[in-house]
Write a protein that holds these residues in place. Sequence first.
Motif, short mmCIF file in Angstrom:
data_model
loop_
_atom_site.label_atom_id
_atom_site.label_comp_id
_atom_site.label_asym_id
_atom_site.label_seq_id
_atom_site.Cartn_x
_atom_site.Cartn_y
_atom_site.Cartn_z
N ALA A 237 0.22 -4.43 -9.85
CA ALA A 237 1.73 -3.07 -10.02
C ALA A 237 1.91 -2.86 -11.87
N LEU A 238 2.38 -4.36 -12.64
CA LEU A 238 2.63 -4.38 -14.03
C LEU A 238 1.51 -3.29 -14.93
N ILE A 239 0.65 -3.58 -14.84
CA ILE A 239 -0.56 -2.52 -15.60
C ILE A 239 0.28 -0.81 -15.37
N ARG A 240 0.42 -0.66 -13.75
CA ARG A 240 -0.12 0.46 -13.94
C ARG A 240 1.41 0.98 -14.33
N GLN A 241 2.51 0.14 -13.90
CA GLN A 241 4.23 0.48 -14.59
C GLN A 241 3.81 0.96 -15.99
N THR A 242 3.58 -0.48 -16.74
CA THR A 242 3.53 -0.07 -17.68
C THR A 242 2.94 1.07 -18.55
N ALA A 243 1.98 1.61 -18.01
CA ALA A 243 0.71 2.48 -18.27
C ALA A 243 1.47 3.51 -18.12
N TYR B 27 3.96 3.51 -21.42
CA TYR B 27 3.46 3.37 -22.33
C TYR B 27 3.72 4.21 -23.41
N ASP B 28 4.32 5.33 -23.69
CA ASP B 28 5.03 6.48 -24.38
C ASP B 28 6.43 5.97 -24.84
N THR B 29 7.24 5.50 -23.53
CA THR B 29 9.07 4.45 -24.09
C THR B 29 9.27 4.07 -24.58
N ALA C 272 1.02 12.13 -9.50
CA ALA C 272 0.35 13.16 -9.73
C ALA C 272 1.97 14.64 -9.81
N LYS C 273 2.93 14.49 -9.76
CA LYS C 273 3.96 15.35 -9.95
C LYS C 273 4.58 15.47 -11.28
N ASN C 274 3.46 14.56 -11.82
CA ASN C 274 3.94 13.89 -13.18
C ASN C 274 5.72 13.21 -13.31
N ASP C 275 6.08 13.19 -12.15
CA ASP C 275 7.63 11.75 -12.36
C ASP C 275 7.07 10.80 -12.97
N LEU C 276 6.87 10.52 -13.87
CA LEU C 276 6.18 8.74 -14.51
C LEU C 276 7.65 7.97 -14.50
N LEU D 72 0.92 -1.69 0.11
CA LEU D 72 -0.36 -0.15 -0.27
C LEU D 72 0.67 1.70 -0.24
N ALA D 73 1.66 1.27 0.30
CA ALA D 73 3.29 1.66 0.97
C ALA D 73 3.80 2.71 -0.39
N LEU D 74 4.01 2.14 -1.36
CA LEU D 74 4.92 2.10 -2.50
C LEU D 74 3.60 2.61 -3.86
N PHE D 75 2.08 1.30 -3.95
CA PHE D 75 1.43 2.37 -4.39
C PHE D 75 1.03 4.32 -4.51
N SER D 76 1.43 3.96 -3.33
CA SER D 76 1.15 5.55 -3.08
C SER D 76 1.66 6.47 -3.06
N GLN D 77 2.99 5.49 -2.58
CA GLN D 77 4.72 6.58 -2.86
C GLN D 77 4.18 6.78 -4.49
N ALA D 78 4.62 5.95 -5.33
CA ALA D 78 4.16 6.11 -7.23
C ALA D 78 2.62 7.01 -7.13
#
Length: 236
Positions: free
Chosen positions: A139-145, A148-150, A111-115, A100-106
């Motif tokens: 997490a893999l889906i959100r990492q890929t999202a 994605y552009d890269t 939110a800061k646009n630090d993809l 939960l902490a890692l998801f929240s940190q991500a």
Amino acid sequence: MALTPQNNEAFLREVDEEYRREQMIGVWQRYGRWIVVAVVALLVAFAGFLFWQHRERVAAEKEGETLQTAYDYLGANDFKGAAKPLAELAQSSSDGYRTLALFSQADVLLAKNDLKGASAKFAGVANDTSVAKPFRDLALIRQTAAEYDTLKPDVVIQRLAPLAVQGNAFMGSAGEMVGAAYLAQGKRDLAGQTFARIARDKTVPQSLRQRAVQMAGVLGVDALPQDIAASRGMTE
């Protein structure tokens, strides 16, 4: 003097009881110290287990309070205030609180646009085999999202195609990116089939299914499910 059957039975019973008593005394004299040691060891082990349970419960309660503190800060958009409790929980031995902490940190980094930073946090969860598979898949889906552009289309497909199947909880989210990756490769037939599969899966959120219907239609695949067709008919 001859013993009667009753007296004979009583005499044999007394002899048997005396024999057993002597056996017990012999066993105690021979093994008594080790029996005491074994009993003490079991009591110590049981006491240790109870103490461990108590510490685990206290630790879980403390971490729950820490998580609530972090969420209070996040609810107030105070990312700086949330940083310390989230950093503490990210090192937790509890898979649940750590995840939960890692998801929240991500999410804060997004939110800061630090993809790049966000994708690294998601990757940390996705590659942690101690975490339950549904969380790793998410997490893999959100990492890929986030990346994605890269990413090259074949990397997206390789990562998410196993999740873009009927019956998977993340079929819609994974399938949408896989379909877009097929389009980027010029594989319109595979893209159309993927979007049609999403559109026909009633477990997928309706907004996502409607987008999939539109994408499939553009690619020449009629994927309009009956429930969406009926809802459209009622609004026309």
